[in-house]
Design an enzyme around this catalytic site. Sequence first.
Site, short mmCIF file in Angstrom:
data_model
loop_
_atom_site.label_atom_id
_atom_site.label_comp_id
_atom_site.label_asym_id
_atom_site.label_seq_id
_atom_site.Cartn_x
_atom_site.Cartn_y
_atom_site.Cartn_z
N ASN A 9 16.92 -27.15 -10.41
CA ASN A 9 17.16 -26.68 -9.04
C ASN A 9 18.55 -27.15 -8.62
O ASN A 9 18.73 -28.33 -8.33
CB ASN A 9 16.07 -27.26 -8.13
CG ASN A 9 16.31 -26.96 -6.67
OD1 ASN A 9 17.15 -26.13 -6.31
ND2 ASN A 9 15.57 -27.65 -5.81
N LYS A 11 20.19 -26.47 -6.00
CA LYS A 11 20.34 -26.61 -4.54
C LYS A 11 21.66 -25.96 -4.10
O LYS A 11 22.08 -24.98 -4.72
CB LYS A 11 20.22 -28.08 -4.13
CG LYS A 11 18.96 -28.72 -4.72
CD LYS A 11 18.63 -30.07 -4.19
CE LYS A 11 17.35 -30.57 -4.85
NZ LYS A 11 16.93 -31.87 -4.35
N HIS A 97 10.06 -25.87 -1.17
CA HIS A 97 10.72 -27.13 -1.49
C HIS A 97 10.76 -28.01 -0.23
O HIS A 97 10.91 -27.50 0.88
CB HIS A 97 12.14 -26.86 -2.01
CG HIS A 97 12.77 -28.09 -2.56
ND1 HIS A 97 13.31 -29.06 -1.75
CD2 HIS A 97 12.89 -28.53 -3.83
CE1 HIS A 97 13.75 -30.05 -2.52
NE2 HIS A 97 13.51 -29.76 -3.78
N GLU A 99 12.96 -29.69 1.07
CA GLU A 99 14.15 -29.52 1.93
C GLU A 99 13.98 -28.30 2.82
O GLU A 99 14.47 -28.27 3.96
CB GLU A 99 15.41 -29.43 1.05
CG GLU A 99 15.75 -30.81 0.48
CD GLU A 99 16.38 -30.81 -0.90
OE1 GLU A 99 16.92 -29.77 -1.33
OE2 GLU A 99 16.33 -31.87 -1.57
N GLU A 169 6.33 -32.95 -5.87
CA GLU A 169 7.57 -33.68 -5.64
C GLU A 169 7.39 -34.63 -4.46
O GLU A 169 7.52 -34.21 -3.30
CB GLU A 169 8.70 -32.69 -5.31
CG GLU A 169 8.93 -31.66 -6.38
CD GLU A 169 10.35 -31.10 -6.33
OE1 GLU A 169 11.08 -31.32 -7.29
OE2 GLU A 169 10.71 -30.50 -5.31
N GLY A 175 16.09 -37.07 -4.86
CA GLY A 175 17.49 -37.40 -4.62
C GLY A 175 17.72 -38.85 -4.24
O GLY A 175 18.82 -39.22 -3.81
N SER A 215 14.01 -37.41 -8.80
CA SER A 215 14.81 -38.38 -9.58
C SER A 215 14.43 -38.44 -11.06
O SER A 215 14.50 -39.51 -11.68
CB SER A 215 14.74 -39.78 -8.94
OG SER A 215 15.24 -39.72 -7.62
P1 PGA Z 1 16.20 -34.70 -7.71
O1 PGA Z 1 15.62 -33.41 -6.95
O2 PGA Z 1 15.92 -34.50 -9.17
O3 PGA Z 1 17.69 -34.68 -7.40
O4 PGA Z 1 15.51 -35.89 -7.15
C1 PGA Z 1 14.40 -32.85 -7.35
C2 PGA Z 1 14.12 -31.64 -6.50
O5 PGA Z 1 14.42 -31.66 -5.30
O6 PGA Z 1 13.62 -30.62 -7.01
#
Ligand code: PGA
Length: 252
Positions: A9, A11, A97, A99, A169, A175, A215
Amino acid sequence: MRKKIVAGNWKMNTPLQEGIELAKSVNNLLRTTNIGDVVVILAPPFTHITEIVKVLDKNIVSVSSQNCASEHKGAYTGEISAEMVKSTGAKYAIIGHSERRTYYKEDNLTLNKKVKLALENNLIPIFCIGELLEERKANNHFNIVKNQLEEGLFNLVSEEFSKIIIAYEPVWAIGTGEVATPEQAQEMHKYIRDLINQKYNSQIADDTTILYGGSCKPSNAKELFENPDVDGGLIGGASLKAEDFLGIITAF
Ligand code: PGA
């Protein structure tokens, strides 16, 4: 049958030219690496999908959007419909997601509309669920995830549900560099699979791919993917470097 999947992803990262180069690098690395039966997916920004589809070997890497609209078509300025996503050559759509849930206030009912539109347009939804840190601290994480599944997915009929990929997640791990322990991931993935079993049946539960996200890196992917109910990962930061992404794909 349940699949092993690693999805990147991106983003809101990479201008178009950089995105094309990144996609080409991933594709080239995969051409020369034996990844067995792992399915690899890239989820670039909407603006890049058409161009990226052109540079990938379809039998090696597929493309996903990071979102799609909750309405079919019409006067929704700035939105991208599931039908449009499908018409670019994408096969998947990430939906829900954290976000999107947090910054754009997308709730389970809106996300359920998106899932249905994705399915109607022959896109495979990658449906994201997961709890906030305070919800885990309050020992409410199982309830939160259950509610996200019930409101977001469980009104689908079996035939529809069996197309869904789930990504667990935990929001506190996205992140942040703080990864769920393999035990925490396995515990929640098993819980999710048990709920699917109760709602649908054991065959559908067994066949559902449940990804971990948050992460995930080459250094921790193996211990996560080793768990019986963790079928791969949805990768943010580490998918922006082709070598790191490959390190995760080869961690099974
Ligand atoms: P990350 O994000 O691997 O940067 O923690 C995972 C995600 O949001 O799908």
